[in-house]
Design an enzyme around this catalytic site. Structure first.
Site, PDB file in Angstrom:
ATOM      1  N   ASP A   1       0.787  -1.247   0.000  1.00 34.47           N
ATOM      2  CA  ASP A   1       0.000   0.000   0.000  1.00 34.47           C
ATOM      3  C   ASP A   1       0.820   1.299   0.000  1.00 34.47           C
ATOM      4  O   ASP A   1       0.491   2.248   0.722  1.00 34.47           O
ATOM      5  CB  ASP A   1      -0.950   0.018   1.200  1.00 34.47           C
ATOM      6  CG  ASP A   1      -1.986  -1.096   1.157  1.00 34.47           C
ATOM      7  OD1 ASP A   1      -1.951  -1.928   0.227  1.00 34.47           O
ATOM      8  OD2 ASP A   1      -2.824  -1.150   2.076  1.00 34.47           O
TER       9      ASP A   1
ATOM     10  N   LYS B   1      -7.365  -4.715  -3.031  1.00 31.73           N
ATOM     11  CA  LYS B   1      -8.180  -5.161  -1.907  1.00 31.73           C
ATOM     12  C   LYS B   1      -9.140  -4.061  -1.484  1.00 31.73           C
ATOM     13  O   LYS B   1      -8.848  -2.879  -1.648  1.00 31.73           O
ATOM     14  CB  LYS B   1      -7.305  -5.582  -0.725  1.00 31.73           C
ATOM     15  CG  LYS B   1      -6.360  -4.498  -0.230  1.00 31.73           C
ATOM     16  CD  LYS B   1      -5.378  -5.042   0.791  1.00 31.73           C
ATOM     17  CE  LYS B   1      -4.367  -4.025   1.245  1.00 31.73           C
ATOM     18  NZ  LYS B   1      -4.896  -2.889   1.967  1.00 31.73           N
TER      19      LYS B   1
ATOM     20  N   CYS C   1      -2.009  -2.223   7.697  1.00 34.85           N
ATOM     21  CA  CYS C   1      -1.987  -3.160   6.566  1.00 34.85           C
ATOM     22  C   CYS C   1      -0.718  -4.002   6.507  1.00 34.85           C
ATOM     23  O   CYS C   1      -0.770  -5.162   6.084  1.00 34.85           O
ATOM     24  CB  CYS C   1      -2.227  -2.413   5.265  1.00 34.85           C
ATOM     25  SG  CYS C   1      -3.913  -1.723   5.202  1.00 34.85           S
TER      26      CYS C   1
END
Length: 193
Positions: free
Chosen positions: A9, A98, A140
């Site tokens: 990310d 996601k 994350c």
């Protein structure tokens, strides 16, 4: 067997100037790029994950509570969902999206463009060990590391190439990863805003 780097990310909205910025995010992006340039043969495979929201429901809050709901971020089709320009992505073989329609923190909840999940992609390439870098250490990155270990991959987090949100959530994340058998290298740093 093989190893892989999972870049978690490293997107504009999670770096300085983004809607859910983590201090030090841009430096993490640049640091990952420097490492890839300095050690081009360290990993057999490189993959990346992206938060990729269409309509994630209660994951977006107005106002957000910063526990279960967050400001709008990484919306598909926006600049905020793109990789940060400091991140060199030329060697990334697959991107796992996601969170399109629900909250998703782990890259193992994501899928590539052809629908393949991260665990299957890694196993198809005989990967048994993964290293993780990215944003945010306490959200994350933690979730992806825990799932990697749960899936049976030898899992290492390169902490110097992660950015964390807050000391309390970082401490919880480090204890959870340690308890799951995740190796952590480097110092957990929260970069100043």
């Amino acid at each position: 067997m093989a190893n892989a780097l999972i870049i978690v990310d490293v997107q504009n909205d999670f770096c300085e100037g983004g809607s859910l910025a983590v201090a030090g995010g841009a430096d993490v992006a640049a640091g990952i790029s420097r490492l890839l340039a300095a050690e081009p043969d360290r990993w057999d495979h490189l993959v990346a994950t992206k938060d990729y929201h269409v309509d994630p429901g209660e994951h977006f809050g107005d106002p957000p509570d910063y526990v279960d709901s967050w400001p709008r971020h990484c919306v598909v089709g926006t600049a905020g969902s793109e990789f940060h320009p400091n991140l060199e992505t030329g060697r990334v073989e697959a991107i796992f999206h996601k969170g399109e329609h629900a909250a998703a923190y782990s890259g193992f909840e994501g899928h590539a463009g052809d629908g393949e999940c991260l665990a299957d992609w890694l196993r198809a390439r005989r990967v048994d060990r993964v290293d993780l870098v990215g944003i945010a250490t306490d959200h994350c990155v933690r979730a992806t590391a825990l799932d990697a270990a749960r899936e049976g991959f030898g899992t290492t987090v390169l902490l110097d190439l992660t950015a964390a949100v807050a000391p309390m959530t970082l401490d919880v994340a480090l204890r959870a990863m340690d308890g799951a058998g995740v190796t952590m290298l480097g110092e957990p740093v929260i970069r100043a805003a």
